[in-house]
Write a protein that holds these residues in place. Structure first.
Motif, mmCIF file in Angstrom:
data_model
loop_
_atom_site.group_PDB
_atom_site.id
_atom_site.type_symbol
_atom_site.label_atom_id
_atom_site.label_comp_id
_atom_site.label_asym_id
_atom_site.label_seq_id
_atom_site.Cartn_x
_atom_site.Cartn_y
_atom_site.Cartn_z
ATOM 1 N N LEU A 17 37.671 33.090 47.630
ATOM 2 C CA LEU A 17 36.728 33.277 48.967
ATOM 3 C C LEU A 17 37.061 34.873 50.136
ATOM 4 C CD1 LEU A 17 33.873 33.479 49.717
ATOM 5 C CD2 LEU A 17 33.759 31.409 50.550
ATOM 6 N N ILE A 20 37.736 38.111 49.268
ATOM 7 C CA ILE A 20 37.125 38.681 48.456
ATOM 8 C C ILE A 20 36.429 38.984 49.656
ATOM 9 C CG2 ILE A 20 34.140 38.807 47.272
ATOM 10 C CD1 ILE A 20 35.057 36.209 45.750
ATOM 11 N N ALA A 145 31.978 28.727 40.563
ATOM 12 C CA ALA A 145 31.852 30.276 41.811
ATOM 13 C C ALA A 145 30.835 29.724 42.422
ATOM 14 C CB ALA A 145 30.280 30.981 40.482
ATOM 15 N N VAL A 148 31.380 31.758 45.442
ATOM 16 C CA VAL A 148 30.884 32.531 45.753
ATOM 17 C C VAL A 148 29.230 32.187 46.261
ATOM 18 C CG1 VAL A 148 29.937 35.223 44.469
ATOM 19 C CG2 VAL A 148 32.055 34.131 44.241
ATOM 20 N N TYR A 167 29.108 43.291 46.262
ATOM 21 C CA TYR A 167 29.898 43.701 44.802
ATOM 22 C C TYR A 167 31.392 44.179 44.965
ATOM 23 C CZ TYR A 167 24.181 42.974 45.238
ATOM 24 O OH TYR A 167 22.504 42.661 45.635
ATOM 25 N N ILE A 170 33.837 41.701 44.772
ATOM 26 C CA ILE A 170 33.927 40.222 43.908
ATOM 27 C C ILE A 170 34.382 41.000 42.181
ATOM 28 C CG2 ILE A 170 32.509 38.831 42.850
ATOM 29 C CD1 ILE A 170 30.340 39.055 45.065
ATOM 30 N N LYS A 171 34.096 42.509 42.444
ATOM 31 C CA LYS A 171 34.592 42.839 41.005
ATOM 32 C C LYS A 171 35.893 43.099 41.139
ATOM 33 C CE LYS A 171 30.213 43.879 38.813
ATOM 34 N NZ LYS A 171 28.879 45.671 39.151
ATOM 35 N N GLY A 179 33.809 38.342 37.551
ATOM 36 C CA GLY A 179 32.628 39.267 38.407
ATOM 37 C C GLY A 179 31.314 39.179 38.039
ATOM 38 N N SER A 182 30.412 35.822 39.571
ATOM 39 C CA SER A 182 29.855 36.034 40.371
ATOM 40 C C SER A 182 29.003 36.490 41.392
ATOM 41 C CB SER A 182 31.576 36.301 40.965
ATOM 42 O OG SER A 182 32.410 35.080 40.549
ATOM 43 N N VAL A 183 28.664 37.708 41.411
ATOM 44 C CA VAL A 183 27.403 38.771 41.117
ATOM 45 C C VAL A 183 25.927 37.894 41.439
ATOM 46 C CG1 VAL A 183 26.464 40.580 41.527
ATOM 47 C CG2 VAL A 183 28.562 41.092 40.942
ATOM 48 N N TYR A 186 26.585 35.245 44.358
ATOM 49 C CA TYR A 186 26.180 35.623 44.995
ATOM 50 C C TYR A 186 24.819 35.626 45.497
ATOM 51 C CZ TYR A 186 25.944 39.150 49.055
ATOM 52 O OH TYR A 186 25.498 39.625 49.784
#
Length: 200
Positions: A17, A20, A145, A148, A167, A170-171, A179, A182-183, A186
């Motif tokens: 985290l 990111i 996750a 995120v 975004y 994260i990716k 990823g 995780s998006v 988020y």
């Protein structure tokens, strides 16, 4: 400058985290520094990740009473981290309870999840938002996750990073399916915060 403290136990993704957030800050044209302390090498050991974001950040570490935000990925560790919160700060705590091994070895009764939550609420009052992060992470596709989800809650409140920048960050840090999940996590964190803000 914003001082953000991520409190977690080893294996929860606190360091991921912080990475990111640092990548998002740089992609947004800001300066960022990160640092970690304590039990990083030990699974379930206590981990504090320091993130500083601003125009010209020189040092990653800040002291007690200087955190603008605490993102707690575990309740017990969130309690431990509250000494870092400044008077005007805000705490976002995942509703996760993983007491330290020492608690199970102690002759004294462990605090228990409800007692930890009560302590946080009595200490922090309206500065605290408890998040059902595991449920939201599972809806996104993975319990891993949680970190995120908490980023989504945090950024919906702080508005520190543009969503498209998050975004990309994260990716960049979590390529592939991790990823994508995780998006979603988020976005679910952001939606949770928006619903709470409506009902407040």
């Amino acid at each position: 400058m914003f001082n953000i403290l991520i409190s977690s136990v080893g294996g929860q993704g606190g360091l991921t985290l912080s990475r990111i957030m640092a990548v998002a800050a740089v992609r947004q044209g800001l300066s960022a520094r990160t640092g970690e302390t304590l039990g990083m090498a030990q699974r379930f050991g206590s981990v504090l990740s320091f993130v500083r974001v601003g125009e010209d950040v020189q040092s990653p570490i800040f002291g007690p009473g200087e955190a603008d935000y605490i993102i707690g990925l575990e309740l017990f560790e969130t309690v431990r981290a509250t000494r870092y919160l400044r008077d005007t700060g805000v705490v976002f705590a995942a509703d996760e309870y993983k007491p330290p091994v020492s608690a199970s070895l102690s002759p004294k009764p462990a605090w228990g999840r409800e007692n930890v939550l009560r302590s946080l609420r009595e200490t922090l009052g309206e500065k605290l938002l408890v998040v059902p992060a595991r449920d939201l992470a599972l809806r996104a596709g993975s319990a891993r996750a949680i970190n995120v989800v908490m980023l989504g809650v945090f950024n919906a409140h702080a508005r520190l990073f543009a969503d498209d920048v998050v975004y990309e960050a994260i990716k960049s840090v979590l390529p592939g399916r991790a990823g994508e999940v995780s998006v979603k996590a988020y976005e679910l964190g952001k939606a949770f915060y928006a619903e709470r803000a409506k009902s407040a």
